[in-house]
Motif scaffolding. Sequence first.
Motif, PDB file in Angstrom:
ATOM      1  N   LEU A 145       0.851  -1.191   0.000  1.00 44.88           N
ATOM      2  CA  LEU A 145       0.000   0.000   0.000  1.00 44.88           C
ATOM      3  C   LEU A 145       0.887   1.241   0.000  1.00 44.88           C
ATOM      4  CD1 LEU A 145      -2.745   1.417   0.223  1.00 44.88           C
ATOM      5  CD2 LEU A 145      -2.600   1.106   2.717  1.00 44.88           C
ATOM      6  N   ILE A 146       0.574   2.190  -0.884  1.00 42.57           N
ATOM      7  CA  ILE A 146       1.367   3.415  -1.041  1.00 42.57           C
ATOM      8  C   ILE A 146       0.441   4.603  -0.844  1.00 42.57           C
ATOM      9  CG2 ILE A 146       2.881   4.729  -2.581  1.00 42.57           C
ATOM     10  CD1 ILE A 146       3.426   2.089  -4.084  1.00 42.57           C
ATOM     11  N   ILE A 147       0.699   5.434   0.183  1.00 46.61           N
ATOM     12  CA  ILE A 147      -0.170   6.570   0.488  1.00 46.61           C
ATOM     13  C   ILE A 147       0.681   7.802   0.785  1.00 46.61           C
ATOM     14  CG2 ILE A 147      -2.031   5.113   1.391  1.00 46.61           C
ATOM     15  CD1 ILE A 147      -1.112   5.824   4.208  1.00 46.61           C
ATOM     16  N   ASN A 148       0.093   8.985   0.593  1.00 55.04           N
ATOM     17  CA  ASN A 148       0.785  10.223   0.976  1.00 55.04           C
ATOM     18  C   ASN A 148      -0.155  11.312   1.488  1.00 55.04           C
ATOM     19  OD1 ASN A 148      -0.458  11.191  -1.347  1.00 55.04           O
ATOM     20  ND2 ASN A 148       1.441  11.523  -2.487  1.00 55.04           N
ATOM     21  N   GLY A 149      -1.455  11.038   1.563  1.00 57.16           N
ATOM     22  CA  GLY A 149      -2.405  12.024   2.066  1.00 57.16           C
ATOM     23  C   GLY A 149      -2.910  12.984   1.022  1.00 57.16           C
ATOM     24  N   TYR A 150      -2.399  12.907  -0.191  1.00 52.97           N
ATOM     25  CA  TYR A 150      -2.821  13.811  -1.267  1.00 52.97           C
ATOM     26  C   TYR A 150      -3.336  13.031  -2.479  1.00 52.97           C
ATOM     27  CZ  TYR A 150      -0.555  17.565   1.330  1.00 52.97           C
ATOM     28  OH  TYR A 150      -0.200  18.470   2.305  1.00 52.97           O
ATOM     29  N   ASP A 151      -2.521  12.134  -2.991  1.00 54.26           N
ATOM     30  CA  ASP A 151      -2.914  11.337  -4.150  1.00 54.26           C
ATOM     31  C   ASP A 151      -3.736  10.135  -3.695  1.00 54.26           C
ATOM     32  OD1 ASP A 151      -1.288  12.883  -6.084  1.00 54.26           O
ATOM     33  OD2 ASP A 151       0.371  12.095  -4.894  1.00 54.26           O
ATOM     34  N   LYS A 152      -4.442   9.527  -4.651  1.00 53.84           N
ATOM     35  CA  LYS A 152      -5.212   8.336  -4.316  1.00 53.84           C
ATOM     36  C   LYS A 152      -4.282   7.231  -3.818  1.00 53.84           C
ATOM     37  CE  LYS A 152      -9.106   8.992  -7.502  1.00 53.84           C
ATOM     38  NZ  LYS A 152      -9.861   8.408  -8.642  1.00 53.84           N
ATOM     39  N   PRO A 153      -4.698   6.527  -2.763  1.00 54.87           N
ATOM     40  CA  PRO A 153      -3.871   5.400  -2.291  1.00 54.87           C
ATOM     41  C   PRO A 153      -3.714   4.352  -3.383  1.00 54.87           C
ATOM     42  CG  PRO A 153      -5.561   5.973  -0.684  1.00 54.87           C
ATOM     43  CD  PRO A 153      -5.884   6.742  -1.925  1.00 54.87           C
ATOM     44  N   LEU A 154      -2.498   3.807  -3.486  1.00 54.66           N
ATOM     45  CA  LEU A 154      -2.196   2.811  -4.512  1.00 54.66           C
ATOM     46  C   LEU A 154      -1.957   1.454  -3.867  1.00 54.66           C
ATOM     47  CD1 LEU A 154       0.237   4.751  -6.883  1.00 54.66           C
ATOM     48  CD2 LEU A 154      -2.217   4.405  -7.149  1.00 54.66           C
ATOM     49  N   TRP A 155      -2.376   0.412  -4.581  1.00 53.78           N
ATOM     50  CA  TRP A 155      -2.212  -0.976  -4.167  1.00 53.78           C
ATOM     51  C   TRP A 155      -1.339  -1.633  -5.216  1.00 53.78           C
ATOM     52  CZ3 TRP A 155      -2.625  -2.891   0.302  1.00 53.78           C
ATOM     53  CH2 TRP A 155      -3.159  -4.130   0.629  1.00 53.78           C
ATOM     54  N   PHE A 156      -0.073  -1.924  -4.831  1.00 55.28           N
ATOM     55  CA  PHE A 156       0.919  -2.422  -5.787  1.00 55.28           C
ATOM     56  C   PHE A 156       1.110  -3.919  -5.592  1.00 55.28           C
ATOM     57  CE2 PHE A 156       5.646  -2.790  -6.824  1.00 55.28           C
ATOM     58  CZ  PHE A 156       5.418  -2.905  -8.188  1.00 55.28           C
ATOM     59  N   GLY A 158       3.291  -5.750  -7.730  1.00 52.56           N
ATOM     60  CA  GLY A 158       4.532  -6.177  -8.345  1.00 52.56           C
ATOM     61  C   GLY A 158       4.433  -6.113  -9.848  1.00 52.56           C
ATOM     62  N   ARG A 159       5.603  -6.184 -10.489  1.00 55.57           N
ATOM     63  CA  ARG A 159       5.710  -6.031 -11.939  1.00 55.57           C
ATOM     64  C   ARG A 159       5.039  -4.726 -12.348  1.00 55.57           C
ATOM     65  NH1 ARG A 159       8.125 -10.427 -14.207  1.00 55.57           N
ATOM     66  NH2 ARG A 159       8.215 -12.280 -12.898  1.00 55.57           N
ATOM     67  N   GLU A 160       4.041  -4.762 -13.224  1.00 55.80           N
ATOM     68  CA  GLU A 160       3.428  -3.506 -13.667  1.00 55.80           C
ATOM     69  C   GLU A 160       1.990  -3.377 -13.189  1.00 55.80           C
ATOM     70  OE1 GLU A 160       4.024  -2.658 -17.787  1.00 55.80           O
ATOM     71  OE2 GLU A 160       6.020  -3.538 -17.813  1.00 55.80           O
ATOM     72  N   ARG A 161       1.581  -4.204 -12.235  1.00 54.20           N
ATOM     73  CA  ARG A 161       0.202  -4.176 -11.782  1.00 54.20           C
ATOM     74  C   ARG A 161       0.058  -3.273 -10.570  1.00 54.20           C
ATOM     75  NH1 ARG A 161      -3.694  -9.013  -9.509  1.00 54.20           N
ATOM     76  NH2 ARG A 161      -5.622  -7.793  -9.601  1.00 54.20           N
ATOM     77  N   VAL A 162      -0.689  -2.220 -10.722  1.00 54.80           N
ATOM     78  CA  VAL A 162      -0.967  -1.274  -9.644  1.00 54.80           C
ATOM     79  C   VAL A 162      -2.386  -0.762  -9.838  1.00 54.80           C
ATOM     80  CG1 VAL A 162       0.002   0.692 -10.914  1.00 54.80           C
ATOM     81  CG2 VAL A 162      -0.123   0.782  -8.425  1.00 54.80           C
ATOM     82  N   ARG A 163      -3.102  -0.569  -8.761  1.00 56.47           N
ATOM     83  CA  ARG A 163      -4.480  -0.085  -8.844  1.00 56.47           C
ATOM     84  C   ARG A 163      -4.795   0.783  -7.645  1.00 56.47           C
ATOM     85  NH1 ARG A 163      -7.880  -2.480  -5.221  1.00 56.47           N
ATOM     86  NH2 ARG A 163      -7.503  -4.627  -4.507  1.00 56.47           N
ATOM     87  N   ASN A 164      -5.981   1.406  -7.664  1.00 54.91           N
ATOM     88  CA  ASN A 164      -6.427   2.195  -6.528  1.00 54.91           C
ATOM     89  C   ASN A 164      -6.786   1.281  -5.368  1.00 54.91           C
ATOM     90  OD1 ASN A 164      -6.147   4.511  -8.081  1.00 54.91           O
ATOM     91  ND2 ASN A 164      -8.295   4.560  -8.673  1.00 54.91           N
ATOM     92  N   PHE A 165      -6.596   1.793  -4.162  1.00 49.65           N
ATOM     93  CA  PHE A 165      -6.862   1.016  -2.955  1.00 49.65           C
ATOM     94  C   PHE A 165      -8.215   1.387  -2.366  1.00 49.65           C
ATOM     95  CE2 PHE A 165      -6.877   0.916   1.687  1.00 49.65           C
ATOM     96  CZ  PHE A 165      -6.570  -0.414   1.941  1.00 49.65           C
ATOM     97  N   GLY A 166      -8.964   0.376  -1.963  1.00 46.39           N
ATOM     98  CA  GLY A 166     -10.149   0.589  -1.153  1.00 46.39           C
ATOM     99  C   GLY A 166     -11.371   1.049  -1.919  1.00 46.39           C
ATOM    100  N   PHE A 167     -12.474   1.153  -1.177  1.00 50.41           N
ATOM    101  CA  PHE A 167     -13.752   1.602  -1.720  1.00 50.41           C
ATOM    102  C   PHE A 167     -13.980   3.036  -1.246  1.00 50.41           C
ATOM    103  CE2 PHE A 167     -14.184  -3.035  -1.088  1.00 50.41           C
ATOM    104  CZ  PHE A 167     -14.328  -3.405  -2.412  1.00 50.41           C
ATOM    105  N   THR A 168     -13.868   3.960  -2.157  1.00 50.59           N
ATOM    106  CA  THR A 168     -13.974   5.374  -1.805  1.00 50.59           C
ATOM    107  C   THR A 168     -15.252   6.025  -2.325  1.00 50.59           C
ATOM    108  OG1 THR A 168     -12.738   5.981  -3.795  1.00 50.59           O
ATOM    109  CG2 THR A 168     -11.476   5.607  -1.779  1.00 50.59           C
TER     110      THR A 168
END
Length: 751
Positions: A145-156, A158-168
């Motif tokens: 999980l990648i977060i910074n308080g500004y951009d949408k949280p990311l769920w990584f 591995g390789r090239e697969r990354v998506r938004n985290f959670g139900f917002t």
Amino acid sequence: MLAKKQLKFENLPGIEQRWRAPSVNAADDITAARVDPLGGGWLFDRGIEPWWDPGTTFTPGLDQDLIKSLFVEKVDSLFVWAKQNTEQVYYIVESGGKLYYWWGNKGSSSVASFYRDLVILQEGRHIPKLNEPGTQYIPYGNRLLIINGYDKPLWFYGRERVRNFGFTLPTPSPEPLAIEPGYLDGTAYLGNNVAAPTFGGKSTVGLGYSDDEDPNNFDYKMTFISDTGSESPLSSASGITWQTLADVATQKKFGVVIKHLPVGPVENGVVARRLYRTKNQRTDTTAGAGDATYYLVNQINDNTSEFYVDVIPDGQLLDTAPSIADTTTIQTGYAFGATWNSSIWLAGGSQNPTRIIYSKQGLPEQFGAFDYFDVGNTAGGAITGLSAYYNNLIVFRQRAIDIIRIGNGGSYQVSQLTPEIGTTAINTAKLVPGVGLMFLSYDGIYVVGGGLDGGASIAVQKVSAQLAKEIPKINVAALPRATAVYSSKEREYWVHYTQNSSSYNNRGIVYHLDTAAWSLRHSPTESASYLWGFTALAADPSGNIIIGTFPYWTSDPFAQQPAPVGYLVGLHVWSGKYGFGKTLTLTSVTQSSYEYTVADVLKPSCKWESDWIDFGDNSLKYRVLNVEVDVLAYGDTTMTLVWQQDYSYSPNNAGNQKMAKTEQLFTVKEDPVLGPDNGASKNYFTVGESQLQEPRIIRLRWDVSTGLVDFFKWSVLSSSTFHVLGATINYTDVDQLPLNQRINIGRGQPQ
């Protein structure tokens, strides 16, 4: 003749900067050293080298935006992620608003290889200011999980697969088609958006009552299921009502056609959907008005189909739908997080400065509406970070530290660990084996230690009292940008921070685990402080320290005149390589690439410097005769001793000496050294003839011959590798009392 006395340093100590040090054997500064893991002493054998070898000519292409992001802008965050249950290791970097990772170092300078090793995960990200901690990385199983308080949280993944985290966002509602029983007896037409699949009155499938004329009423809701098994909140209700007519032709059971079954957002990892409905509510025909229970009709194990026919009778509905207590939407502005007790914990940020939420165990994206704490009712300010500490979760705040434990019955309990100590430097909180959770605060370095239940208590203790001169140099406003790492290979905790009057991290403090001693890492001169512009630290699985830097360019890196020279370009590694990275000098621009010539950077001078020595009694006067230093022999390389007296900061140079046995120096019996032959030695190493020598301790002596002094300081320094073990100071003393200033009054001196 006065008797000669000795002050011995059996083992050269670590830094102790207090005015009244517990021992006269103390250091005031130790620059860029490590504790020798084999035999002790301070070993000055570390430098840095590029993590990605640029070769002798670096050709990164012509994309100025990409080159600037990777090699000109400072590194804002760095994380080395070893994906669980795999051999994959990702070096994730954030700079210039780009989030990317490197596959690995192949030692190639070709353009094709360079870009093949780079994967960009996201662009246009928020660039943290000096008072912002920046991106946080939270491993959870084999995801990150990648977060910074500004951009949408990311769920990584591995390789090239990354998506938004959670139900917002709220879950959309299904759309059932209307049912028109009158179509069956010819009293009504079957218009648009009307469906009437029918079953006999005695059928075991189908909905509704076929033998009376009361209304049939059903409400539908649905949820999304992500690839983590987490379930989104229930949608709002969509109702359907029909009434069986008196004509026997209409007395049927019906199937409900869901014409529009919402498809979940692919960017949120939706892989399935669940359809829920009430049992027949009969007379209540307003969708969602009744306090009805919803039951699972079916799980649709895809995220593509939009058509579904519900024929499941009420008697076969068993599993109830989740409530708001089970799942709800979350905001995207949480700035800090941690994995603890099989849940994802999120906290802080401008939208939720004192709020902590946590997911269901094993369901990292499913957060209940009542699964939260708000610590705003206690003093301590905003939340500044979360960190798992064994079977506890530590909540850092601006001026306090809270702790979350598992209480009786399995419920979570929050309490205040200390109301007096806090920090904004969450990137410095690292678990150090045998010590605890170390972190940098406003007035020093602290440890959260103890615990693991069994009656043991957890406490917060300051451990940096010895750094009395160094701590005030920290730019407190820039604490959120401070960074730290624990290395199992080096066995040290290293925190790097911004000093006063600077705008980036350029000084470091190191705690050495084996000796519980402190040392420093910084430039010997202010003008070269850019060589220590380390903005992010991380450790790979082998314990190698990876360094994110603030590249220093002498001029515009894309303009040929004047030729720009870049230092600290790209990721670096703290290593035993002699040198301090490489420079990149723009020499030409071709049709396909900028071309930079690569050259080595000389290692800055390192030193061990004593504290001011009063020889145990500052009421006496002392005359220092010489300083003897025990070192390991290193052949032709030299080291220098300088000394000072009575708090004078004008150093006296006692000269250079080779790190070789004095009695054999400049003779054919001198230890053989590697060439080329420049006349500096009479015994150069010859393959097949010369014998390799074991490392051995030698003693070097420097004569200093001070006058009568109250205090004395000495230091040894070199830009070559050197290893100091102990020292002896030979001196005499004179029983001379301090002067009384009042004796000058009678001589016309002002009072």
